[in-house]
Scaffold this motif. Structure first.
Motif, PDB file in Angstrom:
ATOM      1  N   ASP A 261       0.889  -1.082  -0.121  1.00  0.00           N
ATOM      2  CA  ASP A 261      -0.150  -0.022  -0.128  1.00  0.00           C
ATOM      3  C   ASP A 261       0.787   1.212   0.055  1.00  0.00           C
ATOM      4  O   ASP A 261       0.757   2.158  -0.839  1.00  0.00           O
ATOM      5  CB  ASP A 261      -0.920  -0.056   1.281  1.00  0.00           C
ATOM      6  CG  ASP A 261      -2.079  -1.017   1.166  1.00  0.00           C
ATOM      7  OD1 ASP A 261      -2.582  -1.136   0.005  1.00  0.00           O
ATOM      8  OD2 ASP A 261      -2.430  -1.298   2.255  1.00  0.00           O
ATOM      9  N   LEU A 262       2.038   1.169   0.815  1.00  0.00           N
ATOM     10  CA  LEU A 262       2.579   2.547   1.033  1.00  0.00           C
ATOM     11  C   LEU A 262       3.500   2.837  -0.417  1.00  0.00           C
ATOM     12  O   LEU A 262       3.683   3.939  -0.675  1.00  0.00           O
ATOM     13  CB  LEU A 262       3.746   2.309   2.251  1.00  0.00           C
ATOM     14  CG  LEU A 262       3.029   2.083   3.493  1.00  0.00           C
ATOM     15  CD1 LEU A 262       4.077   1.877   4.628  1.00  0.00           C
ATOM     16  CD2 LEU A 262       2.080   3.167   3.719  1.00  0.00           C
ATOM     17  N   VAL A 263       4.091   1.685  -1.060  1.00  0.00           N
ATOM     18  CA  VAL A 263       4.464   1.823  -2.141  1.00  0.00           C
ATOM     19  C   VAL A 263       3.707   2.438  -3.411  1.00  0.00           C
ATOM     20  O   VAL A 263       3.965   3.407  -4.065  1.00  0.00           O
ATOM     21  CB  VAL A 263       5.271   0.701  -2.729  1.00  0.00           C
ATOM     22  CG1 VAL A 263       5.821   0.679  -4.176  1.00  0.00           C
ATOM     23  CG2 VAL A 263       6.519   0.250  -1.840  1.00  0.00           C
ATOM     24  N   ALA A 264       2.568   1.984  -3.229  1.00  0.00           N
ATOM     25  CA  ALA A 264       1.528   2.270  -4.268  1.00  0.00           C
ATOM     26  C   ALA A 264       1.043   3.747  -3.904  1.00  0.00           C
ATOM     27  O   ALA A 264       1.080   4.640  -4.728  1.00  0.00           O
ATOM     28  CB  ALA A 264       0.096   1.530  -4.244  1.00  0.00           C
ATOM     29  N   ASP A 265       1.216   4.220  -2.722  1.00  0.00           N
ATOM     30  CA  ASP A 265       0.729   5.541  -2.178  1.00  0.00           C
ATOM     31  C   ASP A 265       2.014   6.525  -2.717  1.00  0.00           C
ATOM     32  O   ASP A 265       1.696   7.582  -3.361  1.00  0.00           O
ATOM     33  CB  ASP A 265       0.589   5.707  -0.877  1.00  0.00           C
ATOM     34  CG  ASP A 265      -0.444   5.151  -0.219  1.00  0.00           C
ATOM     35  OD1 ASP A 265      -1.372   4.995  -0.958  1.00  0.00           O
ATOM     36  OD2 ASP A 265      -0.500   4.877   1.193  1.00  0.00           O
ATOM     37  N   PHE A 266       3.158   6.190  -2.608  1.00  0.00           N
ATOM     38  CA  PHE A 266       4.343   7.028  -3.174  1.00  0.00           C
ATOM     39  C   PHE A 266       4.072   7.282  -4.825  1.00  0.00           C
ATOM     40  O   PHE A 266       4.677   8.195  -5.289  1.00  0.00           O
ATOM     41  CB  PHE A 266       5.741   6.373  -2.806  1.00  0.00           C
ATOM     42  CG  PHE A 266       5.788   6.129  -1.298  1.00  0.00           C
ATOM     43  CD1 PHE A 266       5.430   7.020  -0.289  1.00  0.00           C
ATOM     44  CD2 PHE A 266       6.668   4.949  -0.908  1.00  0.00           C
ATOM     45  CE1 PHE A 266       5.809   6.999   0.865  1.00  0.00           C
ATOM     46  CE2 PHE A 266       6.770   4.723   0.322  1.00  0.00           C
ATOM     47  CZ  PHE A 266       6.208   5.662   1.319  1.00  0.00           C
ATOM     48  N   GLU A 267       3.798   6.086  -5.445  1.00  0.00           N
ATOM     49  CA  GLU A 267       3.751   6.349  -7.017  1.00  0.00           C
ATOM     50  C   GLU A 267       2.742   7.069  -7.302  1.00  0.00           C
ATOM     51  O   GLU A 267       2.797   7.969  -8.097  1.00  0.00           O
ATOM     52  CB  GLU A 267       3.448   4.988  -7.433  1.00  0.00           C
ATOM     53  CG  GLU A 267       3.243   4.748  -8.884  1.00  0.00           C
ATOM     54  CD  GLU A 267       4.631   5.382  -9.731  1.00  0.00           C
ATOM     55  OE1 GLU A 267       4.197   5.728 -11.013  1.00  0.00           O
ATOM     56  OE2 GLU A 267       5.559   5.739  -9.261  1.00  0.00           O
ATOM     57  N   ALA A 268       1.428   7.167  -6.436  1.00  0.00           N
ATOM     58  CA  ALA A 268       0.327   7.867  -6.614  1.00  0.00           C
ATOM     59  C   ALA A 268       0.778   9.465  -6.456  1.00  0.00           C
ATOM     60  O   ALA A 268       0.275  10.378  -7.181  1.00  0.00           O
ATOM     61  CB  ALA A 268      -0.708   7.454  -5.865  1.00  0.00           C
ATOM     62  N   VAL A 269       1.584   9.573  -5.523  1.00  0.00           N
ATOM     63  CA  VAL A 269       2.001  10.867  -5.002  1.00  0.00           C
ATOM     64  C   VAL A 269       2.812  11.437  -6.139  1.00  0.00           C
ATOM     65  O   VAL A 269       2.839  12.940  -6.756  1.00  0.00           O
ATOM     66  CB  VAL A 269       2.760  10.892  -3.652  1.00  0.00           C
ATOM     67  CG1 VAL A 269       3.422  12.369  -3.462  1.00  0.00           C
ATOM     68  CG2 VAL A 269       1.762  10.748  -2.434  1.00  0.00           C
ATOM     69  N   ARG A 270       3.728  10.582  -6.610  1.00  0.00           N
ATOM     70  CA  ARG A 270       4.539  11.005  -7.895  1.00  0.00           C
ATOM     71  C   ARG A 270       3.667  11.560  -8.872  1.00  0.00           C
ATOM     72  O   ARG A 270       3.985  12.655  -9.571  1.00  0.00           O
ATOM     73  CB  ARG A 270       5.333  10.122  -8.232  1.00  0.00           C
ATOM     74  CG  ARG A 270       6.474  10.378  -9.336  1.00  0.00           C
ATOM     75  CD  ARG A 270       7.038   9.285 -10.111  1.00  0.00           C
ATOM     76  NE  ARG A 270       6.231   8.201 -10.826  1.00  0.00           N
ATOM     77  CZ  ARG A 270       5.734   8.294 -11.802  1.00  0.00           C
ATOM     78  NH1 ARG A 270       6.124   9.505 -12.556  1.00  0.00           N
ATOM     79  NH2 ARG A 270       4.776   7.683 -12.394  1.00  0.00           N
ATOM     80  N   GLN A 271       2.807  10.906  -9.418  1.00  0.00           N
ATOM     81  CA  GLN A 271       1.799  11.090 -10.443  1.00  0.00           C
ATOM     82  C   GLN A 271       1.093  12.485 -10.272  1.00  0.00           C
ATOM     83  O   GLN A 271       0.843  13.426 -11.200  1.00  0.00           O
ATOM     84  CB  GLN A 271       0.759   9.910 -10.805  1.00  0.00           C
ATOM     85  CG  GLN A 271       1.595   8.635 -11.287  1.00  0.00           C
ATOM     86  CD  GLN A 271       0.733   7.425 -11.520  1.00  0.00           C
ATOM     87  OE1 GLN A 271      -0.460   7.765 -11.753  1.00  0.00           O
ATOM     88  NE2 GLN A 271       1.337   6.176 -11.440  1.00  0.00           N
ATOM     89  N   ALA A 272       0.640  12.519  -8.944  1.00  0.00           N
ATOM     90  CA  ALA A 272      -0.284  13.744  -8.668  1.00  0.00           C
ATOM     91  C   ALA A 272       0.531  14.991  -8.673  1.00  0.00           C
ATOM     92  O   ALA A 272       0.242  16.116  -9.185  1.00  0.00           O
ATOM     93  CB  ALA A 272      -0.843  13.634  -7.260  1.00  0.00           C
ATOM     94  N   LEU A 273       1.754  14.664  -8.335  1.00  0.00           N
ATOM     95  CA  LEU A 273       2.868  16.050  -8.450  1.00  0.00           C
ATOM     96  C   LEU A 273       3.499  16.371  -9.824  1.00  0.00           C
ATOM     97  O   LEU A 273       3.937  17.425 -10.008  1.00  0.00           O
ATOM     98  CB  LEU A 273       3.984  15.758  -7.388  1.00  0.00           C
ATOM     99  CG  LEU A 273       3.616  15.708  -6.012  1.00  0.00           C
ATOM    100  CD1 LEU A 273       4.835  15.453  -5.193  1.00  0.00           C
ATOM    101  CD2 LEU A 273       2.991  16.895  -5.289  1.00  0.00           C
ATOM    102  N   GLY A 274       3.046  15.360 -10.978  1.00  0.00           N
ATOM    103  CA  GLY A 274       3.787  15.621 -12.234  1.00  0.00           C
ATOM    104  C   GLY A 274       5.143  15.371 -12.254  1.00  0.00           C
ATOM    105  O   GLY A 274       5.735  15.806 -13.312  1.00  0.00           O
ATOM    106  N   ILE A 275       5.697  14.661 -11.439  1.00  0.00           N
ATOM    107  CA  ILE A 275       7.239  14.343 -11.567  1.00  0.00           C
ATOM    108  C   ILE A 275       7.329  12.973 -12.289  1.00  0.00           C
ATOM    109  O   ILE A 275       7.117  11.863 -12.068  1.00  0.00           O
ATOM    110  CB  ILE A 275       7.824  13.975 -10.043  1.00  0.00           C
ATOM    111  CG1 ILE A 275       7.623  15.359  -8.965  1.00  0.00           C
ATOM    112  CG2 ILE A 275       9.120  13.612  -9.897  1.00  0.00           C
ATOM    113  CD1 ILE A 275       7.742  15.344  -7.638  1.00  0.00           C
TER     114      ILE A 275
END
Length: 290
Positions: free
Chosen positions: A73-87
């Motif tokens: 879950d945590l790894v998926a969260d980090f990946e979702a944060v990256r996408q949301a920030l446009g990085i």
């Protein structure tokens, strides 16, 4: 700021120039949060890097945990944060338990992760808790609190929730003196700023830890993943750190194809605080590939 990520709100701290190489910090614990690390390294690292730090779901300034949580879950969260920030891509810096998450993420998303840094990581909890108890045993003996502790060291696994709880409980016998084993000799007066946060914020760590230690995959040794790390990798180890075992260091040196190892002799578990300036320089140079 709080960001809506995968059914909860995560606290995400961004610092530094947005056009600089991005570095995601993954905190340890389980359940420690980013407050301490940012207090020591937030402004320093963000001089040349785009630093992003996320309180994991249910931890510190993120929303309280609802339901259960896994490392996946945590790894998926980090990946979702990256996408949301446009990085598009970023490097990872995982401290302690965060080193497990950094390893999982780096192997799962090789095209997204440019470089990966591990600070006193916890990749194999049988080895980690054994190393921790060994580090605490002299103080337990000094205080007359070592009853049954050597028997815990005689148990060589397999790692179970019960063994985790027994070894961690043995260390909690030290009470207010437990943190002494985490510091180098020159850092005994070090104060962790998160200790001053409101009790309600600090208490979230316990709920998070109770959930994740019972989750699938938590007790899995991640040492086999080291040979799958394609990125340039840096292992930072404090000489007095009681977490990362000699076996884990050896496996990193043997199995990571493009790895380098840096040893801070006088520091303990919190190299980012105990040797702050040298740490900033090392991490910055590594991420920028200088």
């Amino acid at each position: 700021m709080l960001m809506e990520i995968r059914g909860t709100r995560l606290y995400v701290d961004q610092r530094g120039p947005k056009d600089a190489p991005a570095l995601l910090f993954l905190h340890g614990g389980p359940g420690s949060g980013t407050y301490d690390f940012l207090s020591f390294q937030g402004d320093a690292l963000s001089r040349h890097l785009h630093l992003i730090a996320v309180d994991q779901r249910g931890v510190q300034h993120s929303d309280p945990l609802e339901g259960e949580v896994t490392e996946q879950d945590l790894v998926a969260d980090f990946e979702a944060v990256r996408q949301a920030l446009g990085i598009s891509t970023w490097s990872l810096l995982g401290h302690s338990f965060g080193g497990r998450l950094a390893l999982r993420y780096a192997v799962l998303h090789p095209a997204i992760v440019e470089r990966v840094i591990f600070e006193n990581p916890a990749w194999d909890f049988e080895l980690v808790t054994r190393t921790l108890v060994q580090a605490g045993l002299p103080l337990l003996r000094e205080l007359g609190l070592d009853d049954g502790v050597e028997e815990l060291l005689d148990n060589h696994g397999p790692m179970t929730v019960a063994l985790w709880q027994e070894r961690i409980s043995a260390m909690h016998r030290l009470g207010d003196r437990r943190m002494e084993i985490y510091y180098g000799p020159n850092s005994k007066d070090l104060k962790l700023p998160a200790d001053e946060l409101p009790d309600e914020i600090q208490s979230r760590a316990g709920r998070f830890a109770e959930s994740i230690i019972h989750s699938p995959g938590f007790l899995e040794s991640l040492l086999p993943l080291l040979s799958q790390v394609p990125q340039a990798a840096l292992l930072i180890k404090g000489g007095y750190d009681p977490v990362t075992s000699p076996t884990e260091i050896t496996r990193f040196q043997q199995d990571v194809r493009n790895g380098c190892y840096r040893y801070f002799e006088a520091a303990g578990h919190f190299v980012h605080a105990e040797a702050a300036d040298a740490y900033t320089s090392l991490v910055t140079s590594f991420v920028l590939d200088r």
